[in-house]
Design an enzyme around this catalytic site. Structure first.
Site, PDB file in Angstrom:
ATOM      1  N   ALA A   1     -13.763  22.051  15.068  1.00  0.00           N
ATOM      2  CA  ALA A   1     -14.242  21.231  16.181  1.00  0.00           C
ATOM      3  C   ALA A   1     -15.751  21.405  16.277  1.00  0.00           C
ATOM      4  CB  ALA A   1     -13.566  21.682  17.462  1.00  0.00           C
TER       5      ALA A   1
ATOM      6  N   GLY B   1     -10.257  23.569  13.752  1.00  0.00           N
ATOM      7  CA  GLY B   1      -9.659  22.232  13.873  1.00  0.00           C
ATOM      8  C   GLY B   1      -9.518  21.535  12.533  1.00  0.00           C
TER       9      GLY B   1
ATOM     10  N   GLU C   1      -6.372  22.819  11.159  1.00  0.00           N
ATOM     11  CA  GLU C   1      -5.290  22.254  11.976  1.00  0.00           C
ATOM     12  C   GLU C   1      -5.050  20.783  11.660  1.00  0.00           C
ATOM     13  OE1 GLU C   1      -7.459  23.977  15.445  1.00  0.00           O
ATOM     14  OE2 GLU C   1      -5.423  24.298  16.171  1.00  0.00           O
TER      15      GLU C   1
ATOM     16  N   GLU D   1     -11.484  30.746  15.283  1.00  0.00           N
ATOM     17  CA  GLU D   1     -11.828  30.491  16.692  1.00  0.00           C
ATOM     18  C   GLU D   1     -12.059  31.774  17.479  1.00  0.00           C
ATOM     19  OE1 GLU D   1      -9.336  28.955  15.031  1.00  0.00           O
ATOM     20  OE2 GLU D   1      -9.240  26.832  15.615  1.00  0.00           O
TER      21      GLU D   1
END
Ligand code: HXC
Length: 258
Positions: free
Chosen positions: A65, A109, A112, A132
């Protein structure tokens, strides 16, 4: 359709969606996630698309992200906007098969997103990670749940707690990716794989996707029942008649998706 953060090409019934924020290693900002949702929905609705490939650059599938964009957010911002919620739910609605073709970093992300695709083909340069914890957060679009299902609790805990990266060989050994190919062959292998899928009945491919995904959502017994009912239902299709006749007549099937 022109996008700011993606390059989309459609060839031989395959939509190749390339994440394209090279300056930020394809970090997933809101613009990219919104465009990706649109591009996937458009491909899902397009009769000229039977399979989707999502890829990044040689250096990064996606480095997570966008940290710059989210760093100042408050809980209220994140909760009210359902940060990453709507985009990812939209993505998961796609009924056509999606292959992630991963080279370089697939972190946070990015890892993911790759795991939300139906399967992952990795270049030998791929590096997967859920770092993260180094930013004081946990994964937000399924990392703690999906990575655990793919590689088991011990390795998933290791990845999430240490933030270390897994190389392509380890990812293949542990079941995160379906296969590893040389980096310079990644796109050609992913496209060849996608083309192979386009030759099947699109209807049956959709059923396969639903059935395999159901295995993550339900108990074994319910999942097997769901599969059996789908199997029964497919006897109502022309493609089942065609597929079985073609086998018996020793010829290639001509599927019509009905
Ligand atoms: C914003 C990012 C970014 C990110 C890299 N960049 N990752 N920008 N968000 N996630 C930017 C850098 O700031 C830099 O911009 C440029 O991309 C190149 O990155 P470098 O760090 O200079 O490259 P390198 O030294 O090769 O290191 C590569 C890297 C490192 C190991 C991938 O960039 C890195 O650790 N990135 C962060 C990975 C991460 O923590 N991801 C998880 C994010 S949280 P400038 O302008 O400085 O040149 C997350 C939560 C998920 O994903 C929640 C749901 C989606």
């Amino acid at each position: 359709m022109a996008y700011e953060t993606l390059i989309v090409e459609i060839e031989d019934y395959v939509a190749l969606i390339r994440l394209n924020r090279p300056d930020a290693l394809n970090a997933l900002n809101s613009a990219l996630l919104a465009e990706l949702g649109e591009a996937v929905a458009a491909a899902d609705a397009n009769d000229k698309v039977r399979c989707i490939v999502i890829t990044g650059s040689d250096k990064a599938f996606a480095a997570g992200a966008d940290i710059k964009e989210m760093s100042e957010k408050s809980f209220v911002d994140a909760f009210t906007d359902d940060l990453f919620g709507t985009n990812t739910e939209d993505f998961l609605r796609c009924r056509k098969p999606i292959i992630a073709a991963v080279a370089g970093y697939a972190l946070g992300g990015g890892c993911e997103l790759a795991m939300m695709c139906d399967f992952i083909i990795a270049a030998d340069t791929a590096k997967f990670g859920q770092p993260e914890i180094n930013l004081g957060v946990v994964a937000g679009i399924g990392g703690t749940q999906r990575l655990t299902r793919f590689v088991g609790k011990s390795k998933s805990m290791d990845m999430h707690l240490t933030g270390r990266f897994m190389d392509a060989a380890e990812a293949e050994r542990s079941g995160l990716v379906s296969r590893v190919v040389p980096a310079n062959k990644l796109i050609s292998e992913a496209m060849a794989t996608a083309r192979k899928i386009t030759e099947k009945s699109a209807l049956t491919a959709m059923a396969v996707k639903e059935a395999v995904n159901r295995s993550y959502e339900t108990t074994l017994r319910e999942g097997v029942l769901f599969e059996r009912r789908l199997f029964h239902a497919l006897f109502a299709t022309e493609d089942q008649k065609e597929g079985m006749s073609a086998f018996l007549e020793k010829r290639q099937p001509q599927f019509r998706d009905r």
